[in-house]
Design a protein around this motif. Structure first.
Motif, PDB file in Angstrom:
ATOM      1  N   ALA A   1      48.555  32.888  37.777  1.00  0.00           N
ATOM      2  CA  ALA A   1      48.968  34.159  38.400  1.00  0.00           C
ATOM      3  C   ALA A   1      48.211  35.338  37.788  1.00  0.00           C
ATOM      4  O   ALA A   1      47.926  35.343  36.590  1.00  0.00           O
ATOM      5  CB  ALA A   1      50.470  34.348  38.213  1.00  0.00           C
ATOM      6  N   PRO A   2      47.902  36.347  38.601  1.00  0.00           N
ATOM      7  CA  PRO A   2      47.285  37.554  38.047  1.00  0.00           C
ATOM      8  C   PRO A   2      48.333  38.420  37.345  1.00  0.00           C
ATOM      9  O   PRO A   2      49.524  38.335  37.658  1.00  0.00           O
ATOM     10  CB  PRO A   2      46.755  38.274  39.289  1.00  0.00           C
ATOM     11  CG  PRO A   2      47.625  37.819  40.414  1.00  0.00           C
ATOM     12  CD  PRO A   2      48.082  36.423  40.066  1.00  0.00           C
ATOM     13  N   SER A   3      47.905  39.216  36.377  1.00  0.00           N
ATOM     14  CA  SER A   3      48.823  40.119  35.681  1.00  0.00           C
ATOM     15  C   SER A   3      48.046  41.349  35.237  1.00  0.00           C
ATOM     16  O   SER A   3      46.815  41.296  35.111  1.00  0.00           O
ATOM     17  CB  SER A   3      49.436  39.407  34.471  1.00  0.00           C
ATOM     18  OG  SER A   3      48.415  38.851  33.661  1.00  0.00           O
ATOM     19  N   ALA A   4      48.761  42.428  34.973  1.00  0.00           N
ATOM     20  CA  ALA A   4      48.115  43.675  34.553  1.00  0.00           C
ATOM     21  C   ALA A   4      47.364  43.436  33.248  1.00  0.00           C
ATOM     22  O   ALA A   4      47.931  42.866  32.306  1.00  0.00           O
ATOM     23  CB  ALA A   4      49.175  44.749  34.367  1.00  0.00           C
ATOM     24  N   SER A   5      46.119  43.836  33.190  1.00  0.00           N
ATOM     25  CA  SER A   5      45.232  43.606  32.035  1.00  0.00           C
ATOM     26  C   SER A   5      45.208  42.134  31.638  1.00  0.00           C
ATOM     27  O   SER A   5      44.971  41.817  30.469  1.00  0.00           O
ATOM     28  CB  SER A   5      45.650  44.437  30.815  1.00  0.00           C
ATOM     29  OG  SER A   5      45.731  45.772  31.159  1.00  0.00           O
ATOM     30  N   ASN A   6      45.458  41.257  32.583  1.00  0.00           N
ATOM     31  CA  ASN A   6      45.483  39.801  32.354  1.00  0.00           C
ATOM     32  C   ASN A   6      46.403  39.443  31.172  1.00  0.00           C
ATOM     33  O   ASN A   6      46.117  38.527  30.397  1.00  0.00           O
ATOM     34  CB  ASN A   6      44.060  39.280  32.108  1.00  0.00           C
ATOM     35  CG  ASN A   6      43.879  37.846  32.555  1.00  0.00           C
ATOM     36  OD1 ASN A   6      44.702  37.295  33.299  1.00  0.00           O
ATOM     37  ND2 ASN A   6      42.824  37.220  32.092  1.00  0.00           N
TER      38      ASN A   6
ATOM     39  N   GLN B   1      52.932  39.814  45.929  1.00  0.00           N
ATOM     40  CA  GLN B   1      51.997  38.732  45.637  1.00  0.00           C
ATOM     41  C   GLN B   1      51.828  37.826  46.862  1.00  0.00           C
ATOM     42  O   GLN B   1      50.766  37.259  47.083  1.00  0.00           O
ATOM     43  CB  GLN B   1      52.424  37.930  44.402  1.00  0.00           C
ATOM     44  CG  GLN B   1      51.431  36.852  43.989  1.00  0.00           C
ATOM     45  CD  GLN B   1      50.010  37.387  43.734  1.00  0.00           C
ATOM     46  OE1 GLN B   1      49.794  38.588  43.609  1.00  0.00           O
ATOM     47  NE2 GLN B   1      49.056  36.499  43.683  1.00  0.00           N
ATOM     48  N   GLN B   2      52.875  37.714  47.672  1.00  0.00           N
ATOM     49  CA  GLN B   2      52.735  36.950  48.916  1.00  0.00           C
ATOM     50  C   GLN B   2      51.676  37.614  49.808  1.00  0.00           C
ATOM     51  O   GLN B   2      50.880  36.953  50.466  1.00  0.00           O
ATOM     52  CB  GLN B   2      54.078  36.864  49.642  1.00  0.00           C
ATOM     53  CG  GLN B   2      55.109  36.044  48.892  1.00  0.00           C
ATOM     54  CD  GLN B   2      56.510  36.266  49.429  1.00  0.00           C
ATOM     55  OE1 GLN B   2      56.790  36.032  50.603  1.00  0.00           O
ATOM     56  NE2 GLN B   2      57.415  36.726  48.583  1.00  0.00           N
ATOM     57  N   VAL B   3      51.646  38.962  49.795  1.00  0.00           N
ATOM     58  CA  VAL B   3      50.653  39.689  50.602  1.00  0.00           C
ATOM     59  C   VAL B   3      49.250  39.485  50.010  1.00  0.00           C
ATOM     60  O   VAL B   3      48.286  39.268  50.746  1.00  0.00           O
ATOM     61  CB  VAL B   3      50.999  41.201  50.687  1.00  0.00           C
ATOM     62  CG1 VAL B   3      49.972  41.935  51.536  1.00  0.00           C
ATOM     63  CG2 VAL B   3      52.410  41.412  51.222  1.00  0.00           C
TER      64      VAL B   3
ATOM     65  N   ARG C   1      41.992  32.451  44.581  1.00  0.00           N
ATOM     66  CA  ARG C   1      42.003  33.910  44.758  1.00  0.00           C
ATOM     67  C   ARG C   1      41.381  34.623  43.546  1.00  0.00           C
ATOM     68  O   ARG C   1      41.340  34.097  42.446  1.00  0.00           O
ATOM     69  CB  ARG C   1      43.421  34.441  45.013  1.00  0.00           C
ATOM     70  CG  ARG C   1      44.362  34.239  43.840  1.00  0.00           C
ATOM     71  CD  ARG C   1      45.453  35.269  43.731  1.00  0.00           C
ATOM     72  NE  ARG C   1      44.983  36.600  43.408  1.00  0.00           N
ATOM     73  CZ  ARG C   1      44.551  36.968  42.204  1.00  0.00           C
ATOM     74  NH1 ARG C   1      44.491  36.116  41.190  1.00  0.00           N
ATOM     75  NH2 ARG C   1      44.144  38.202  41.996  1.00  0.00           N
ATOM     76  N   ARG C   2      40.913  35.816  43.785  1.00  0.00           N
ATOM     77  CA  ARG C   2      40.416  36.655  42.681  1.00  0.00           C
ATOM     78  C   ARG C   2      40.594  38.125  43.046  1.00  0.00           C
ATOM     79  O   ARG C   2      40.688  38.463  44.226  1.00  0.00           O
ATOM     80  CB  ARG C   2      38.944  36.333  42.372  1.00  0.00           C
ATOM     81  CG  ARG C   2      37.990  36.629  43.506  1.00  0.00           C
ATOM     82  CD  ARG C   2      36.634  35.961  43.307  1.00  0.00           C
ATOM     83  NE  ARG C   2      35.878  36.601  42.259  1.00  0.00           N
ATOM     84  CZ  ARG C   2      34.751  37.301  42.461  1.00  0.00           C
ATOM     85  NH1 ARG C   2      34.260  37.464  43.685  1.00  0.00           N
ATOM     86  NH2 ARG C   2      34.114  37.838  41.456  1.00  0.00           N
ATOM     87  N   SER C   3      40.607  38.997  42.026  1.00  0.00           N
ATOM     88  CA  SER C   3      40.669  40.430  42.287  1.00  0.00           C
ATOM     89  C   SER C   3      39.271  40.933  42.613  1.00  0.00           C
ATOM     90  O   SER C   3      38.303  40.504  41.985  1.00  0.00           O
ATOM     91  CB  SER C   3      41.151  41.180  41.046  1.00  0.00           C
ATOM     92  OG  SER C   3      42.453  40.795  40.710  1.00  0.00           O
ATOM     93  N   ILE C   4      39.186  41.840  43.565  1.00  0.00           N
ATOM     94  CA  ILE C   4      37.893  42.455  43.921  1.00  0.00           C
ATOM     95  C   ILE C   4      38.020  43.976  43.780  1.00  0.00           C
ATOM     96  O   ILE C   4      39.003  44.572  44.216  1.00  0.00           O
ATOM     97  CB  ILE C   4      37.494  42.057  45.375  1.00  0.00           C
ATOM     98  CG1 ILE C   4      37.148  40.568  45.441  1.00  0.00           C
ATOM     99  CG2 ILE C   4      36.348  42.920  45.901  1.00  0.00           C
ATOM    100  CD1 ILE C   4      35.860  40.134  44.781  1.00  0.00           C
TER     101      ILE C   4
END
Ligand code: FMN
Length: 254
Positions: free
Chosen positions: A168-173, A89-91, A13-16
Motif C-alpha cells: 500500500a502507498p503511504s505518506a512519505s512511504n 484508495q479504491q479510486v 500501481r505507482r504514484s505519478i
C-alpha cells in the motif's frame, strides 16, 4: 468495476507526479465520479462528499500540476481519516486499472471553499489524476520500495494475504502499519509517533491505515472470504497503537 480488477492493480500501481495537462473527456470524468460516489466505506455511518477540482482551484506548496484533482470532504466522526483513506484508495486503484495515473497529495488544499451539502464536513485530502507520458505501471512487485513482510507482521502463514497491504502507498512511504493476531482475526496497529514526528504524521498516518485496510479487504475478497471490521479493543505490539481488528469470515458477502 469488480473488486478482482482493483485487487490485481495493487501489484502494479505507482504514484505519478508529471501529467499530460490535456483534460480528460467529460464522459471519462463522469465514469470516475460515478465510481467514486459508490465506493465501499470502512465506517458506513460517516457522510462524505467527493468533488473534482482543476489546477486553478488547488493550492500546493510542492506543486504537482495535474489536469484534475479529486477532493474528499467528510464529517469529523470517529475513524473518519481511516474511512477516507479506505474510500479514496479504491479510486486510486480504479484510475490505475483504467490506464490513468494519480498521486495522493497530503499538503495540497482547495484554494477556495467548495460548498458541500452538509456544513459539518471538512476537507480531508485530495488525489491528482490524469494521463501521463511516463510509464503507467510497475512491471512487478520488485519495483516497490517497501518494508519486508517480517517487519510488518508476526502472523505465520499469512504472507500471501498480507502482501497486498504491504504494497500500500503511504505518506512519505512511512508504512505505519503492523498486523498481529492470527489469520482469522487480524489485529491492525499503527506505529506510535515520536514527539517530533507526531505533528507531521499523526493525521496523515490514519489515512495511510485506511489505504492499507482497503488493500487488505480486497485481498480477503480475492481469497473468496469476507472481511468484518471490529473495533473492540485488543492489545497492540510494543511501539504500536491498536486501530481495529479484521475478522476473516468464510463465504463472500454481497
Ligand atoms: C496520504 C498520502 C499523502 C501523500 N502526499 C504526497 C505529497 O504531498 N506529495 C507527493 O509527491 N507524494 C505524496 N504521496 C505519495 C507517496 O510519497 C507514495 O505513495 C509513496 O512514496 C509510495 O510510492 P508509490 O505510491 O509510487 O508506490 C502521498 C501518499 C499518501 C498515501
Amino acid at each position: 468495476m469488480i473488486h478482482e480488477e482493483l485487487y490485481k492493480t495493487i501489484f502494479t500501481r505507482r504514484s505519478i507526479r508529471k501529467y499530460d495537462m490535456t483534460p480528460l473527456p467529460e464522459q471519462k470524468l463522469q465514469e470516475i465520479k460515478n465510481f467514486a460516489d459508490n465506493t465501499k466505506k470502512l465506517v458506513p455511518g460517516i457522510k462524505c462528499e467527493i468533488c473534482f477540482l482543476d489546477k486553478e482551484n488547488v493550492k500546493n506548496i510542492f506543486p504537482i500540476k495535474a489536469p484534475h484533482y479529486i477532493s474528499i470532504y467528510s464529517e469529523k466522526k470517529e475513524g473518519y481519516l481511516m474511512n477516507v483513506g479506505f474510500m479514496l484508495q479504491q479510486v486510486d486503484l480504479f484510475l490505475s486499472a483504467n490506464n490513468l495515473v494519480s498521486c495522493w497529495l497530503g499538503i495540497a488544499k482547495p484554494s477556495k471553499e467548495v460548498p458541500t451539502s452538509n456544513n459539518d464536513m471538512e476537507f480531508v485530502i485530495m488525489l491528482a489524476f490524469g494521463n501521463t507520458h511516463e510509464k503507467l505501471h510497475r512491471a512487478d512487485t520488485s519495483e516497490f520500495k517497501r518494508k519486508g513482510i517480517s517487519e510488518i507482521t508476526s502472523i505465520t502463514g499469512a504472507d500471501e494475504l498480507l502482501e497486498a497491504a504491504r504494497l500500500a502507498p503511504s505518506a512519505s512511504n512511512s508504512q505505519p502499519w503492523y498486523f498481529s493476531g492470527d489469520q482469522n482475526e487480524i489485529i491492525i496497529s499503527r506505529e506510535k509517533l515520536s514527539f517530533l514526528k507526531a505533528p507531521i504524521f499523526n493525521r496523515i498516518n490514519q489515512i495511510d491505515m485506511g489505504i492499507a485496510l482497503c488493500h487488505l479487504w480486497l485481498s480477503i475478497e480475492h481469497q473468496g472470504k469476507t472481511a468484518y471490521f471490529d473495533y473492540t479493543k485488543s492489545n497492540a505490539p510494543k511501539g504500536y497503537e491498536f486501530m481495529l481488528k479484521v475478522k476473516v469470515g468464510g463465504g463472500k458477502s454481497c
